[in-house]
Design a protein around this motif. Structure first.
Motif, PDB file in Angstrom:
ATOM      1  N   ASP A 166       1.068  -1.138   0.053  1.00 51.46           N
ATOM      2  CA  ASP A 166      -0.144  -0.102  -0.384  1.00 51.46           C
ATOM      3  C   ASP A 166       0.354   0.998  -0.047  1.00 51.46           C
ATOM      4  OD1 ASP A 166      -2.094   1.884   0.846  1.00 51.46           O
ATOM      5  OD2 ASP A 166      -2.818   0.951   1.832  1.00 51.46           O
ATOM      6  N   VAL A 167       0.790   2.249  -1.312  1.00 54.08           N
ATOM      7  CA  VAL A 167       2.043   3.064  -1.408  1.00 54.08           C
ATOM      8  C   VAL A 167       1.642   4.144  -0.540  1.00 54.08           C
ATOM      9  CG1 VAL A 167       2.998   4.680  -2.561  1.00 54.08           C
ATOM     10  CG2 VAL A 167       2.606   2.412  -3.644  1.00 54.08           C
ATOM     11  N   GLU A 168       0.539   4.741  -0.255  1.00 57.08           N
ATOM     12  CA  GLU A 168      -0.027   6.153   0.330  1.00 57.08           C
ATOM     13  C   GLU A 168       0.230   4.817   2.367  1.00 57.08           C
ATOM     14  OE1 GLU A 168      -4.253   6.656   0.145  1.00 57.08           O
ATOM     15  OE2 GLU A 168      -3.434   7.395  -2.108  1.00 57.08           O
ATOM     16  N   GLU A 169       0.148   4.330   2.424  1.00 53.06           N
ATOM     17  CA  GLU A 169       0.124   3.505   3.834  1.00 53.06           C
ATOM     18  C   GLU A 169       1.834   4.172   4.320  1.00 53.06           C
ATOM     19  OE1 GLU A 169       0.245   0.231   7.312  1.00 53.06           O
ATOM     20  OE2 GLU A 169      -1.163  -0.381   5.322  1.00 53.06           O
ATOM     21  N   LEU A 170       2.533   3.294   2.930  1.00 47.67           N
ATOM     22  CA  LEU A 170       4.336   2.909   2.959  1.00 47.67           C
ATOM     23  C   LEU A 170       5.000   4.463   3.151  1.00 47.67           C
ATOM     24  CD1 LEU A 170       6.440   0.886   2.849  1.00 47.67           C
ATOM     25  CD2 LEU A 170       6.859   1.594   0.506  1.00 47.67           C
ATOM     26  N   GLU A 171       4.554   5.134   2.411  1.00 43.29           N
ATOM     27  CA  GLU A 171       4.735   7.010   2.382  1.00 43.29           C
ATOM     28  C   GLU A 171       4.561   7.360   3.875  1.00 43.29           C
ATOM     29  OE1 GLU A 171       3.832  10.944   0.108  1.00 43.29           O
ATOM     30  OE2 GLU A 171       2.092   9.426  -0.004  1.00 43.29           O
ATOM     31  N   GLU A 201      11.091  10.950   1.180  1.00 41.00           N
ATOM     32  CA  GLU A 201      11.074  12.711   0.224  1.00 41.00           C
ATOM     33  C   GLU A 201       9.111  12.456  -0.806  1.00 41.00           C
ATOM     34  OE1 GLU A 201      14.704  15.483   1.464  1.00 41.00           O
ATOM     35  OE2 GLU A 201      14.278  15.002  -0.744  1.00 41.00           O
ATOM     36  N   GLU A 202       9.948  11.356  -1.099  1.00 42.35           N
ATOM     37  CA  GLU A 202       9.413  11.082  -2.166  1.00 42.35           C
ATOM     38  C   GLU A 202       9.006   9.792  -3.029  1.00 42.35           C
ATOM     39  OE1 GLU A 202       8.128  12.880  -6.914  1.00 42.35           O
ATOM     40  OE2 GLU A 202       9.887  12.941  -6.095  1.00 42.35           O
ATOM     41  N   ILE A 203       7.869   8.970  -3.422  1.00 39.98           N
ATOM     42  CA  ILE A 203       7.678   7.409  -3.602  1.00 39.98           C
ATOM     43  C   ILE A 203       6.937   8.057  -4.194  1.00 39.98           C
ATOM     44  CG2 ILE A 203       5.760   7.461  -1.702  1.00 39.98           C
ATOM     45  CD1 ILE A 203       6.461   4.634  -1.409  1.00 39.98           C
ATOM     46  N   ILE A 204       7.693   7.105  -5.285  1.00 39.08           N
ATOM     47  CA  ILE A 204       7.136   7.191  -7.399  1.00 39.08           C
ATOM     48  C   ILE A 204       6.936   5.396  -7.409  1.00 39.08           C
ATOM     49  CG2 ILE A 204       7.524   7.382  -9.949  1.00 39.08           C
ATOM     50  CD1 ILE A 204       8.732   9.703  -8.789  1.00 39.08           C
ATOM     51  N   LYS A 205       5.509   5.346  -7.834  1.00 38.98           N
ATOM     52  CA  LYS A 205       5.036   3.686  -8.044  1.00 38.98           C
ATOM     53  C   LYS A 205       4.485   3.379  -9.447  1.00 38.98           C
ATOM     54  CE  LYS A 205       1.851   0.002  -7.405  1.00 38.98           C
ATOM     55  NZ  LYS A 205       0.824  -0.918  -6.899  1.00 38.98           N
ATOM     56  N   GLU A 206       5.826   2.784 -10.450  1.00 33.24           N
ATOM     57  CA  GLU A 206       4.847   2.053 -11.791  1.00 33.24           C
ATOM     58  C   GLU A 206       4.688   1.382 -12.124  1.00 33.24           C
ATOM     59  OE1 GLU A 206       8.438   4.043 -14.156  1.00 33.24           O
ATOM     60  OE2 GLU A 206       9.061   5.536 -12.711  1.00 33.24           O
ATOM     61  N   ASP A 259       6.369  -1.808 -12.750  1.00 30.10           N
ATOM     62  CA  ASP A 259       6.703  -2.876 -12.270  1.00 30.10           C
ATOM     63  C   ASP A 259       7.965  -2.691 -11.543  1.00 30.10           C
ATOM     64  OD1 ASP A 259       8.688  -1.060 -13.729  1.00 30.10           O
ATOM     65  OD2 ASP A 259       9.389  -2.268 -15.037  1.00 30.10           O
ATOM     66  N   ASN A 260       8.290  -1.208 -10.948  1.00 37.45           N
ATOM     67  CA  ASN A 260       8.643  -0.791  -9.579  1.00 37.45           C
ATOM     68  C   ASN A 260       8.433   0.488  -8.733  1.00 37.45           C
ATOM     69  OD1 ASN A 260       9.824   1.754 -10.432  1.00 37.45           O
ATOM     70  ND2 ASN A 260      10.472   0.429 -12.157  1.00 37.45           N
ATOM     71  N   ILE A 261       8.450   0.427  -7.667  1.00 33.56           N
ATOM     72  CA  ILE A 261       8.884   1.637  -6.898  1.00 33.56           C
ATOM     73  C   ILE A 261       9.802   2.109  -5.981  1.00 33.56           C
ATOM     74  CG2 ILE A 261       7.777   2.453  -4.636  1.00 33.56           C
ATOM     75  CD1 ILE A 261       5.516   0.112  -4.322  1.00 33.56           C
ATOM     76  N   THR A 262      10.359   3.378  -6.441  1.00 32.62           N
ATOM     77  CA  THR A 262      10.743   3.876  -5.485  1.00 32.62           C
ATOM     78  C   THR A 262      10.667   5.107  -5.207  1.00 32.62           C
ATOM     79  OG1 THR A 262      11.881   3.905  -8.237  1.00 32.62           O
ATOM     80  CG2 THR A 262      12.962   5.100  -6.903  1.00 32.62           C
ATOM     81  N   ILE A 263      11.755   4.811  -4.397  1.00 35.82           N
ATOM     82  CA  ILE A 263      11.882   5.582  -3.376  1.00 35.82           C
ATOM     83  C   ILE A 263      12.882   7.097  -2.837  1.00 35.82           C
ATOM     84  CG2 ILE A 263      11.713   5.528  -0.404  1.00 35.82           C
ATOM     85  CD1 ILE A 263      10.904   2.844  -0.739  1.00 35.82           C
ATOM     86  N   TYR A 264      13.052   8.090  -2.625  1.00 35.78           N
ATOM     87  CA  TYR A 264      14.013   9.179  -2.203  1.00 35.78           C
ATOM     88  C   TYR A 264      13.747  10.090  -1.371  1.00 35.78           C
ATOM     89  CZ  TYR A 264      13.561   8.983  -8.045  1.00 35.78           C
ATOM     90  OH  TYR A 264      13.154   7.978  -9.388  1.00 35.78           O
ATOM     91  N   GLY A 265      14.605  10.248  -0.764  1.00 31.14           N
ATOM     92  CA  GLY A 265      15.533  10.612   0.053  1.00 31.14           C
ATOM     93  C   GLY A 265      16.422  11.361   0.419  1.00 31.14           C
ATOM     94  N   ASP A 266      15.896  12.566   1.968  1.00 28.22           N
ATOM     95  CA  ASP A 266      17.776  13.508   1.391  1.00 28.22           C
ATOM     96  C   ASP A 266      19.171  12.342   1.002  1.00 28.22           C
ATOM     97  OD1 ASP A 266      19.389  15.644   1.254  1.00 28.22           O
ATOM     98  OD2 ASP A 266      20.083  15.407   2.780  1.00 28.22           O
ATOM     99  N   TYR A 267      20.112  12.829   1.619  1.00 25.32           N
ATOM    100  CA  TYR A 267      21.256  11.298   1.266  1.00 25.32           C
ATOM    101  C   TYR A 267      21.232  11.570   2.754  1.00 25.32           C
ATOM    102  CZ  TYR A 267      24.922  14.925   2.169  1.00 25.32           C
ATOM    103  OH  TYR A 267      25.456  15.980   2.555  1.00 25.32           O
ATOM    104  N   THR A 268      21.166  11.913   3.105  1.00 28.69           N
ATOM    105  CA  THR A 268      21.121  11.688   4.890  1.00 28.69           C
ATOM    106  C   THR A 268      20.481  10.972   5.771  1.00 28.69           C
ATOM    107  OG1 THR A 268      20.145  13.721   5.599  1.00 28.69           O
ATOM    108  CG2 THR A 268      22.587  13.903   5.225  1.00 28.69           C
ATOM    109  N   SER A 269      19.827  10.341   5.013  1.00 28.00           N
ATOM    110  CA  SER A 269      19.008   9.943   5.531  1.00 28.00           C
ATOM    111  C   SER A 269      18.766   8.197   5.054  1.00 28.00           C
ATOM    112  CB  SER A 269      16.732  10.418   4.813  1.00 28.00           C
ATOM    113  OG  SER A 269      16.601  11.513   5.795  1.00 28.00           O
TER     114      SER A 269
END
Length: 237
Positions: A147-152, A161-166, A168-178
């Protein structure tokens, strides 16, 4: 523009796969992680990530174990992480991350790749502000069960910072310090990550024509074929 977009997308995927499938680069990442943080993956998050990325590309277990053992050898003591920034054909901006035991050789090679393509290396720091450094995690298994919303919501405190579902994949982004906190959070949720790394994402992307991209890709191929190069980032849209 449709063909150019597809070309750009295919080229970016090719670069990701080409870089990640080269066992020597994966082995070097494992060795350097073990050198910096110890050879126990349970106690070294960077090493866990390097091993995970190697396994994702079907790197043999023996290769992984040998890469870890190599961290204690004398020649590894001389490995240095260095970065170079440059402008390539048609004004493309390129950020190059290296791990080398001979910076003189590496800088000479990197300069030659840019010069032969009609570009040039620029002083370090000239382009760095044009890229945001991000922690990036890519999930490819069982994405429909997540569940992308719950995971977010659950990952916000870990630095998401951001989560994108396509498809064939889900990509998660955060600052490099995280990177560490996000990695731990995903591990605690038993979510299998296919690829994880620190990326430099352009603050402003540029679209190039298909013809321009052919010239750019020729230079990028030469850079990425160099054993000292670990990752390459551009401002290609």
């Amino acid at each position: 523009m449709g063909r150019a977009f597809e070309y750009r997308r295919a080229a970016k995927e090719k670069r990701w796969d080409k870089m990640s499938k080269l066992f020597p680069k994966l082995a070097k990442a494992i060795t350097m992680a073990a050198k910096e943080g110890g050879d126990d993956p349970a106690m070294n998050a960077t090493l866990r990530t390097a091993i995970q990325n190697a396994k994702a590309q079907n790197m043999p277990k023996d290769n992984i174990e040998n890469a870890i053992k190599r961290a204690t050898s004398k020649d590894v003591e001389n490995y240095t992480e260095v970065n170079y920034e440059g402008k390539g054909p048609h004004g493309v901006l390129v950020y190059v991350e290296c791990a080398t035991d001979n910076t003189t050789r590496t800088v000479a090679n990197v300069k030659s790749y840019f010069n032969k393509a009609g570009g040039s290396v620029v002083p370090n720091g000239s382009l760095e502000f044009m890229f945001n450094r991000k922690a990036v995690f890519r999930i490819e298994e069982n994405i429909d069960a997540l569940d992308v919303e719950e995971l977010e919501f659950e990952l916000i405190d870990a630095g998401l910072e951001e989560i994108i579902k396509e498809e064939d994949n889900i990509t998660i982004y955060g600052d490099y310090t995280s990177f560490g906190t996000l990695q731990t959070a995903l591990e605690e949720k038993n979510i299998e990550v296919a690829k994880a790394n620190l990326q430099r994402i352009p603050t402003s992307s540029v679209e190039f024509t298909e013809e321009q991209l052919v010239d750019i890709e020729k230079m990028l191929d030469k850079i990425e074929d160099d054993d000292d190069i670990q990752q390459v980032f551009t401002n290609i849209a």
